[in-house]
Design an enzyme around this catalytic site. Sequence first.
Site, mmCIF file in Angstrom:
data_model
loop_
_atom_site.group_PDB
_atom_site.id
_atom_site.type_symbol
_atom_site.label_atom_id
_atom_site.label_comp_id
_atom_site.label_asym_id
_atom_site.label_seq_id
_atom_site.Cartn_x
_atom_site.Cartn_y
_atom_site.Cartn_z
ATOM 1 N N HIS A 110 -0.681 -8.852 -1.952
ATOM 2 C CA HIS A 110 -0.179 -8.988 -0.576
ATOM 3 C C HIS A 110 0.478 -10.337 -0.295
ATOM 4 C CE1 HIS A 110 -1.990 -5.192 0.746
ATOM 5 N NE2 HIS A 110 -2.945 -5.503 -0.113
ATOM 6 N N LYS A 115 4.467 -3.114 -2.545
ATOM 7 C CA LYS A 115 4.184 -3.643 -1.207
ATOM 8 C C LYS A 115 5.408 -4.398 -0.711
ATOM 9 C CE LYS A 115 -0.573 -2.844 -1.908
ATOM 10 N NZ LYS A 115 -1.780 -3.171 -2.651
ATOM 11 N N SER A 130 -6.797 -7.757 1.051
ATOM 12 C CA SER A 130 -6.004 -6.633 1.544
ATOM 13 C C SER A 130 -6.444 -6.120 2.909
ATOM 14 C CB SER A 130 -6.028 -5.493 0.522
ATOM 15 O OG SER A 130 -7.357 -5.161 0.180
HETATM 16 C C1 LIG Z 1 -2.703 -2.384 -3.368
HETATM 17 C C2 LIG Z 1 -3.541 -3.312 -4.195
HETATM 18 C C3 LIG Z 1 -3.717 -3.105 -5.557
HETATM 19 C C4 LIG Z 1 -3.237 -1.853 -6.246
HETATM 20 O O1 LIG Z 1 -1.886 -1.875 -6.437
HETATM 21 P P1 LIG Z 1 -1.134 -0.477 -6.669
HETATM 22 O O2 LIG Z 1 0.143 -0.856 -7.289
HETATM 23 O O3 LIG Z 1 -1.016 0.151 -5.326
HETATM 24 O O4 LIG Z 1 -2.028 0.308 -7.588
HETATM 25 C C5 LIG Z 1 -4.384 -4.046 -6.276
HETATM 26 N N1 LIG Z 1 -4.910 -5.147 -5.674
HETATM 27 C C6 LIG Z 1 -4.780 -5.358 -4.360
HETATM 28 C C7 LIG Z 1 -5.365 -6.589 -3.763
HETATM 29 C C8 LIG Z 1 -4.104 -4.441 -3.571
HETATM 30 O O5 LIG Z 1 -4.014 -4.627 -2.266
#
Ligand SMILES: *Cc1c(COP(=O)(O)O)cnc(C)c1O
Length: 391
Positions: free
Chosen positions: A210, A242, A182
């Site tokens: 991502h 995302k 991330s």
């Molecule tokens: C954003 C993210 C999460 C968390 O996801 P949410 O739905 O925002 O709680 C988990 N793992 C990774 C790698 C992320 O970037």
Amino acid sequence: MKRQPLEPALEAIERQHLRRRRTTVDAYAEPGSHASVIVDGRRLVDFSSNDYLGLAGHPALAAAMAECAGRCGAGSGASHLISGHGREHAALEEELAAFTGRDRALLFSTGYMANLGVVTALAGRGESVLLDRLSHASLIDAGLLCGARLRRYRHCDADAARRLLAESTPPTTVVATDGVFSMDGDVAPLRALSESARAHDAWLVVDDAHGIGVLGANGRGAVELAGLGSEEVPVLVGTLGKALGSFGAFVAGSQALIDFLIQRARPYVYTTALPQPVAAATRAALRIAREESWRRERALALTARFRAAARQAGVPLTGSVTPIQPIPIGSARAALEAQQALLRAGFWVVAIRAPTVPAGEERLRVTLTAGHDEHQVDALVESLSRIRAPA
Ligand SMILES: *Cc1c(COP(=O)(O)O)cnc(C)c1O
């Protein structure tokens, strides 16, 4: 810590340039798009969101949400196992299973909870969990919560993971990694990790928050890019907030895995089901992601353009080729100053500091999305090259 005034602790955080503050988005600058925002009366191009396909502000998602809210109301009223599981949830789960090429998918309220749920269901006391050193905080917390021995291997080093697996006592039952990291944007060595995990009868959990929607010939993520199926990656976690522009998360895998999670994943069992309108918006997003491949092509093309222009302008880059483009800075203070300079130039790019990244590896994190245009990307590089120039 015992109860005491918190101001001294806050002042210490401030002195280290590590105090976090929120910025309120007052409005979006253009209808149907989140690419530019209004903050304190100023228009800023947002180069810090994870809205890779430009769907978060898309009118089709809002319309699906509103239509569903008209039928189903705002709240689901109970957990999935009581009376909160509805038609929209069931349909979205089927569509996510089809999209990822897995038997089944299970919705979670957030990616954080999906990771907690999966790891605590599959690992426990008397076992080991193996993580990449730069894994997302939710995987680390999951590893701590499950009670297993938590070990971490050097970032993206599949050989180090293999050695730890071979000498692992107690035995490793879960190997977990981000698909796309991330804060770094690089892609995990999934094929090598899957071979090692399989050789030691460990579950490989890939959190592709991502990668889903962005990578692979059909946007199925880092796992598709690596050409791996459900045998190699038995547990696939994806998030919906995302690239898919809505909210929530899912785990995709075999029939038995999903049944097992429904029994044992506490963050699934003991929480209220997502509102159905959120599921309806996600279904609309999935349809658009499937039909409009130009969105991920555009996010990747703008990424390539950004990298070429930055290289030309002498802006430092990393090896990432995904829409997550870190600009190494190296100190919290300098990263904050760079963030301020970009804000003055009309760009919202966030400084990422410890503890989100290791101290000394502070950076700006630029993200490119299908909602940006070439001119905005070029102008950002121009501003970056000026703030990097010696004073
Ligand atoms: C954003 C993210 C999460 C968390 O996801 P949410 O739905 O925002 O709680 C988990 N793992 C990774 C790698 C992320 O970037």
